[in-house]
Design a protein around this motif. Structure first.
Motif, mmCIF file in Angstrom:
data_model
loop_
_atom_site.group_PDB
_atom_site.id
_atom_site.type_symbol
_atom_site.label_atom_id
_atom_site.label_comp_id
_atom_site.label_asym_id
_atom_site.label_seq_id
_atom_site.Cartn_x
_atom_site.Cartn_y
_atom_site.Cartn_z
ATOM 1 N N GLU A 628 -7.912 2.915 -0.572
ATOM 2 C CA GLU A 628 -8.087 1.486 -0.288
ATOM 3 C C GLU A 628 -6.876 0.657 -0.683
ATOM 4 O O GLU A 628 -6.619 -0.390 -0.092
ATOM 5 N N TRP A 669 8.917 3.403 -6.231
ATOM 6 C CA TRP A 669 8.934 2.060 -6.805
ATOM 7 C C TRP A 669 10.200 1.223 -6.568
ATOM 8 O O TRP A 669 10.135 0.017 -6.409
ATOM 9 N N ARG A 689 11.471 -2.205 -10.321
ATOM 10 C CA ARG A 689 10.503 -1.419 -11.075
ATOM 11 C C ARG A 689 10.905 0.030 -11.281
ATOM 12 O O ARG A 689 10.568 0.905 -10.497
ATOM 13 N N TYR A 749 3.108 1.398 -2.544
ATOM 14 C CA TYR A 749 1.659 1.341 -2.365
ATOM 15 C C TYR A 749 1.319 0.558 -1.092
ATOM 16 O O TYR A 749 0.442 0.937 -0.328
ATOM 17 N N GLU A 750 2.033 -0.552 -0.911
ATOM 18 C CA GLU A 750 1.701 -1.378 0.252
ATOM 19 C C GLU A 750 2.010 -0.664 1.567
ATOM 20 O O GLU A 750 1.264 -0.804 2.533
ATOM 21 N N TRP A 753 -0.749 1.767 2.071
ATOM 22 C CA TRP A 753 -1.934 0.983 2.462
ATOM 23 C C TRP A 753 -1.864 0.619 3.951
ATOM 24 O O TRP A 753 -2.822 0.769 4.695
ATOM 25 N N PHE B 166 -4.000 -5.477 -10.933
ATOM 26 C CA PHE B 166 -3.420 -4.501 -10.017
ATOM 27 C C PHE B 166 -1.918 -4.697 -10.045
ATOM 28 O O PHE B 166 -1.383 -5.648 -9.498
ATOM 29 N N LEU B 168 2.159 -2.701 -10.058
ATOM 30 C CA LEU B 168 2.816 -1.647 -9.290
ATOM 31 C C LEU B 168 3.384 -0.538 -10.170
ATOM 32 O O LEU B 168 4.067 0.346 -9.691
ATOM 33 N N ILE B 241 7.864 -10.585 -3.610
ATOM 34 C CA ILE B 241 8.400 -9.252 -3.844
ATOM 35 C C ILE B 241 7.325 -8.253 -4.271
ATOM 36 O O ILE B 241 7.470 -7.060 -4.098
ATOM 37 N N ARG B 242 6.220 -8.751 -4.792
ATOM 38 C CA ARG B 242 5.184 -7.818 -5.262
ATOM 39 C C ARG B 242 4.164 -7.488 -4.182
ATOM 40 O O ARG B 242 3.393 -6.559 -4.334
ATOM 41 N N GLY B 243 4.137 -8.267 -3.109
ATOM 42 C CA GLY B 243 3.177 -7.921 -2.067
ATOM 43 C C GLY B 243 3.051 -9.030 -1.045
ATOM 44 O O GLY B 243 3.304 -10.204 -1.344
ATOM 45 N N SER B 244 2.648 -8.648 0.156
ATOM 46 C CA SER B 244 2.461 -9.646 1.211
ATOM 47 C C SER B 244 1.132 -10.357 0.986
ATOM 48 O O SER B 244 0.265 -9.881 0.259
ATOM 49 N N GLU B 246 -1.198 -10.675 3.137
ATOM 50 C CA GLU B 246 -2.230 -9.829 3.724
ATOM 51 C C GLU B 246 -2.693 -8.743 2.746
ATOM 52 O O GLU B 246 -3.885 -8.492 2.574
ATOM 53 N N TYR B 247 -1.713 -8.114 2.100
ATOM 54 C CA TYR B 247 -2.019 -7.042 1.149
ATOM 55 C C TYR B 247 -2.796 -7.605 -0.038
ATOM 56 O O TYR B 247 -3.804 -7.063 -0.464
ATOM 57 N N ASP B 250 -6.370 -8.359 0.760
ATOM 58 C CA ASP B 250 -7.191 -7.163 0.860
ATOM 59 C C ASP B 250 -7.450 -6.559 -0.521
ATOM 60 O O ASP B 250 -8.532 -6.007 -0.774
ATOM 61 N N MET B 251 -6.482 -6.681 -1.410
ATOM 62 C CA MET B 251 -6.680 -6.163 -2.763
ATOM 63 C C MET B 251 -7.737 -6.980 -3.515
ATOM 64 O O MET B 251 -8.463 -6.460 -4.353
ATOM 65 N N VAL B 254 -10.960 -5.483 -2.425
ATOM 66 C CA VAL B 254 -11.223 -4.183 -3.049
ATOM 67 C C VAL B 254 -11.598 -4.344 -4.527
ATOM 68 O O VAL B 254 -12.593 -3.798 -4.995
ATOM 69 N N PHE B 255 -10.800 -5.125 -5.244
ATOM 70 C CA PHE B 255 -11.013 -5.175 -6.694
ATOM 71 C C PHE B 255 -12.163 -6.100 -7.095
ATOM 72 O O PHE B 255 -12.757 -5.906 -8.141
ATOM 73 N N ARG B 257 -14.940 -6.175 -5.452
ATOM 74 C CA ARG B 257 -16.064 -5.251 -5.315
ATOM 75 C C ARG B 257 -16.094 -4.252 -6.479
ATOM 76 O O ARG B 257 -17.114 -4.059 -7.135
#
Lengths: 766, 269
Positions: A628, A669, A689, A749-750, A753, B166, B168, B241-244, B246-247, B250-251, B254-255, B257
């Motif tokens: 997920e 990473w 990272r 991870y992304e 995903w 969450f 990385l 830089i850690r995530g879009s 959209e991502y 969605d996280m 998930v988390f 839940r």
């Protein structure tokens, strides 16, 4: 050859372990000299801009400032580590080419004053259009970064061996895949620093370097000094990984500031400046085509690559050649074509990072071969076994391979990882993947053209024989060369490791050596040390023969005892004979040097990748993927190496762990990220990272028996080779776990995903 | 602080203030150290007010606190997974709140548990619900002359709570998303719930609509998934830089839940 060694092959403690863990070891940044000034470099805020004017007047007026320099105060001679493309100036003259390009420097009484002064330097820029992408940079009308290199092409490689087109035509199956690597940075824990002291006609530089020799050579050239008037001294070094091989600008600027002020000048980079100076891994865009027969035998390979070089050449010409040159080492095939364009962009210059150009292409090739195996319905390790290189063979690009136990590495890796019970059979989310690699044990040719030996050593035995000092230009940057070279010296002399001292990497007191790069020192510096040790021993045995009234050839020396081979009880201590030697003949000194044989073919670029010996290895990894979130949990890694005779097993396994650590980081990473203006977004250890200790998996590091005939005691490299297969083995494990193929690094991870999401969408459509 | 106003800055653990000063992002004329105020380091249960956490308690103090381990183990776990051990030895709970970084780990769980903070100045003291404390990235309702002295978790009916950062990597990672929940269960019915999200908006936020979806309905996996989706819709993350975006959304799904399931079945963990 007897395997009954007294000193080598043993887990002896690191010679500098105690001073390092107790904090006594002094790194360049720890050193202080009377009246020492602090210097800093002012860098460009623009990715591409013309310099209209520089006004230093305000900075010079600030109390505490001792000197401000620009391009007008330093030699205008271009430099670089690759002689074919000297394209850097100490300070930019007409324009800046990336955010971080060097513009001016200040020396002042303390750090605070220096930072204030930097802000007072007024530089007027005319901002020019910039280009950050290598493909864009090659398009017509793209901004020109260097006038001398039209189309921003820095290096172009076209090599062809055998007939690839013919091989593809005859192949049962031909497949092409494309992969993209990323920019990574070495991130040594110790930042670069240099202390320059210019007194009279002599320049002394204390520095955090991988190669005092290349520093000395380029510093002398830049300032028109005699080599003998430039002394470069390496202090303890906290890691390099390729990023500290070439002069950094700190030495040049510091030298001029010291000459002007008459005082020692300490200069350093902070963490962000390290990222901007860079010389890290190139981003490569890699298209690979392979043709195989029905049984999976590789008939031909075409590697078609483009690399983002950044604003300057650095070591990039060699990187460009290495990228393709290393691919045929692991598998036997006759037809090989390699095309490469290294392209200038307005980003920090890339250079050599652990594995020099080879790890990303290896990732592409090993993923690609897993896909080929999939097409054929073959086990991917079986495909590798069928193609694995044999000993005493020659690659299509003319590399002579002597020892090679790649087959044994694969077989052992498959066995200890439980491959056959796991591949395709693990529970959902869990997968196993493998890859192989190979690397040079020292480059066959130095970076600039010269006929100097590659390594040299002197051993001086203390007058009473209670100690012996090894003088070597070899450069310990944390990997342990001081330790293993002392082990080798003691073995060759018939002496004890505990009584060895070492003076290394000081161009005035130690003999020439090219330094720590291309995994060269165990073999090359080791060969020189062995010869020096044997010369000491031969001289001792001569005197002992006189003292014991026997023939020298009837004697031997081991663990500091000289004894009659026929009757080992007839013996004399090393100390007694060494003392007697000094009384009768003066200082007891042994000398050694090493020059590799002439290696390689005659085609353009043939020297890059030549080496007296090559290491081989297999890595297998097991991962668990959160379906997920895409989170990659590395469960376990197995590394099996053919690295010849091992001098210090603990240090060897430490190298494997360290290489895997770096390889894992690059796999999952690490990536240096820029904004659209060319500024680094993550030039710090928070957002760049690196893995942490908590991220490390269980590692099993194993060896296969191997002895290299072209090396002292049969040694080969390990330090860089262990980074080569890592990215490919993780990508293949992720595929086994989830059935998704990630075509670019890092395997974040992304990205996992997203790939899983796309896969689900496709399945839903069906 | 009254005397210095904006020219001064409170120094507690220094893990944020000093690194900002080094980067040139902050240049206070005066640093006022709280180091010697031992009374601000305590963590204790006050029968009248609930659990009180002194602002100077370090993250490792939280992780090791017997009171928290007994009452809100979730808070110990949260503190234990913050930053890295060196930072946990110096960084303070108060600092993690007043610096108001959107991805900070303590605020979401403290908000879920209904915590309040005490702000003290020479003019007196006031109590502010943590939920109302943050006004933007690095912005809070705290005035320059005020010092945050303690965090109070009032006694409540929650049967379970938990937080997941969450990140990385396993240490030294900032949250891509942070999800905290507190639930009051009665059989398989959730009578009360608070869901607080970090790193998906300029301040930590509550997912009010998602909370309503869950309340007073029999808990099933399907319901929790629905709550997750709802929370994802309420979040408003940026791409960085850690995530879009959209991502991150969605996280959150998930988390939210996963954390609800954990708190419902395992209590304060």
């Amino acid at each position: 050859m007897s395997d009954n060694y007294a000193v080598i092959g043993k887990n002896l403690p690191k010679i500098d372990g105690r001073v390092k863990v107790t904090g006594q070891a002094k790194y360049t940044g720890d050193l202080k000299f009377p009246n020492m000034l602090v210097g800093k470099i002012l860098t460009s805020p623009h990715a591409h801009a013309r310099i209209l004017s520089i006004d230093t007047a305000e900075a010079e007026k600030l109390p505490g400032v001792k000197a401000v320099i620009t391009h007008e105060d330093v030699p205008g001679l271009k430099y670089g580590i690759s002689p074919a493309r000297w394209d850097e100036n100490i300070f930019c003259i007409d324009k800046v080419r990336f955010v971080g390009d060097k513009v001016a420097a200040v020396a002042a009484i303390d750090e605070e004053t220096v930072y204030k002064a930097l802000k007072l330097i007024k530089v007027e820029y005319e901002v020019l259009p910039a280009v950050m992408d290598p493909i864009e940079a090659m398009r017509e009308g793209a901004p020109q970064i260097h006038d001398e290199y039209p189309g921003n092409i820095n290096t172009e490689v076209h090599q062809s061996f055998g007939d690839v087109e013919q091989a593809f035509a005859e192949a049962y199956h031909v497949r092409t895949d494309q992969f993209i690597g990323q920019r990574t940075y070495q991130s040594p824990i110790e930042p670069h620093s240099a202390i320059s002291i210019w007194e009279g006609g002599k320049l002394t530089v204390y520095t955090s370097t991988q190669s005092p020799h290349y520093f000395q050579y380029y510093i002398a050239r830049e300032f028109g000094l005699k080599m003998g008037d430039v002394r470069v001294i390496k202090t303890y070094v906290g890691g390099g990984f390729g990023g500290k091989l070439e002069p950094t600008g700190l030495e040049f600027a510091g030298a001029v500031l010291s000459r002007i002020t008459g005082r020692p000048v300490k200069m350093f980079y902070d963490r962000h400046e390290m990222f901007a100076h860079n010389r890290g891994r190139h981003k490569q865009i890699m298209k690979v085509t392979t043709g195989v027969d029905k049984n999976g035998k590789i008939l031909g390979v075409h590697a078609d690559f483009i690399m983002d070089g950044g604003a300057y050449t650095s070591l990039g010409i060699a990187t460009a050649y290495y990228a393709g040159a290393m691919l045929p080492l692991t598998y036997e095939f006759d037809n090989y074509k390699f095309d490469m364009l290294r392209v200038y962009t307005n980003l920090p210059a890339c250079g050599a990072q652990r594995g020099h150009g080879a790890p990303q292409p290896r990732y592409a090739f090993e993923c690609h071969l897993d896909m080929v195996a999939g097409d054929l319905g073959m086990d991917p390790m079986e495909l590798r076994l069928r193609n694995a290189r044999q000993p005493n063979t020659v690659t299509p690009n003319a590399f002579q391979v002597n020892s090679c136990e790649l087959k044994a590495c694969i077989e052992k890796g498959v066995e200890i990882s439980g491959w056959k019970d796991k591949r395709g059979k693990l529970p959902p989310g869990r997968g196993i993947g493998g890859a192989v690699g190979s690397f040079v044990s020292g480059a066959g040719y130095p970076i600039y053209r010269t006929n100097l030996p590659h390594a040299a050593a002197i051993i001086k035995v203390h007058e009473d024989g209670t100690a012996a000092t090894l003088y070597t230009g070899a450069t310990d940057i944390g990997q342990g060369s001081d330790t293993i070279l002392c082990q080798m010296a003691a073995e060759a002399m018939g002496y004890n490791y505990e009584n060895m001292k070492i003076v290394s990497a000081d161009t005035e007191t130690t003999p020439h050596d090219f330094g720590a790069y291309a995994s060269r020192q165990t073999l090359m510096s080791g060969a020189a040390v062995k010869q020096a040790g044997e010369e000491v021993k031969a001289q001792l045995l001569e005197i002992a023969a006189e003292m014991m009234d026997v023939a020298a050839e009837d004697l031997d020396c081991r663990e500091a005892w000289i004894y009659r081979k026929a009757n080992p009880d007839e013996r004399k201590p090393f100390t007694e004979v060494a003392r007697e030697f000094f009384v009768r003949r003066g200082p007891l000194v042994g000398r050694g040097s090493y020059t590799p044989p002439k290696l390689g073919g005659t085609f353009k670029g043939a020297p890059v990748g030549t080496s007296p010996a090559y290491s081989f290895c297999t890595q297998i990894s097991e991962v668990e993927i959160d379906e997920e979130t895409g989170e990659v949990d590395v469960k376990e890694v197995w590394d099996v190496h053919d690295c010849g005779k091992v001098i210090n097993p603990a240090l060897l396994h430490g190298q494997v762990h360290g290489a895997l650590y770096m390889g894992m980081g690059e796999s999952i990473w690490e990536e240096v990220v820029f904004d659209d203006k060319g500024k680094i977004v993550n030039g710090n250890l928070g957002e760049y990272r690196l893995p942490t200790a908590l991220d490390m998996p269980k590692i099993t590091s194993e060896l296969v028996d191997s002895v290299e005939p072209a090396a002292p005691w049969g040694v080969k490299e390990v330090g860089e080779g262990a980074t080569i297969p890592t990215m490919g083995c993780f990508a293949n494990a992720i595929y086994d776990a989830m059935g998704v193929r990630i075509h670019s690094l890092p395997l974040s991870y992304e990205k996992v995903w997203r790939a899983l999401k796309d896969k689900r969408k496709k399945e839903e459509k069906k | 602080m009254d005397q210095f106003g904006a020219r001064g800055k409170v120094l507690a653990g220094g893990t944020d203030v000093l690194s900002m000063m080094k980067q040139g992002l902050l240049a206070p004329e005066v640093l006022v150290s709280l180091k010697n105020l031992a009374e601000l380091k305590q963590i204790y249960a006050d029968p009248a007010r609930g659990v009180v956490i002194g602002a100077l308690a370090t993250h490792n103090d939280l992780a090791d606190s017997p009171v928290l381990q007994e009452r809100y183990l979730s808070l110990c776990q949260t503190a234990h997974h913050m930053a890295n051990n060196q930072v946990r030895n110096t960084g303070t709970a108060g600092g993690n709140l007043v610096n108001a970084v959107p991805s900070a780990d303590l605020p979401p769980l403290l908000i879920a548990l209904g915590a309040a903070v005490t702000l003290v100045s020479t003019g007196g003291s006031r109590t502010v619900k943590l939920e109302e404390f943050f006004t933007g990235p690095r912005m809070t309702v705290k005035k320059d002359n005020e010092i945050l002295t303690e965090i109070v978790i009032p006694d409540n009916s929650f049967t379970g709570s938990t937080y997941h950062k969450f990140g990385l990597r396993r240490s030294g990672a900032l949250a891509v998303v942070g999800v905290a929940v507190a639930v009051a269960m009665e059989g398989d019915l959730c009578r009360d719930v608070r869901i607080a999200l970090g790193a998906v908006a300029p301040t930590p936020i509550r997912a009010f609509k998602a909370e309503e979806v869950l309340k007073n309905r029999p808990v099933t996996d399907q319901l929790l998934e629905e709550v997750g989706r709802c929370a994802a819709g309420e979040s408003n993350p940026i791409s960085d830089i850690r995530g879009s975006k959209e991502y991150r959304q969605d996280m959150i799904r998930v988390f939210t839940r996963r954390m609800l399931k954990k708190a419902i079945s395992e209590g304060h963990v």
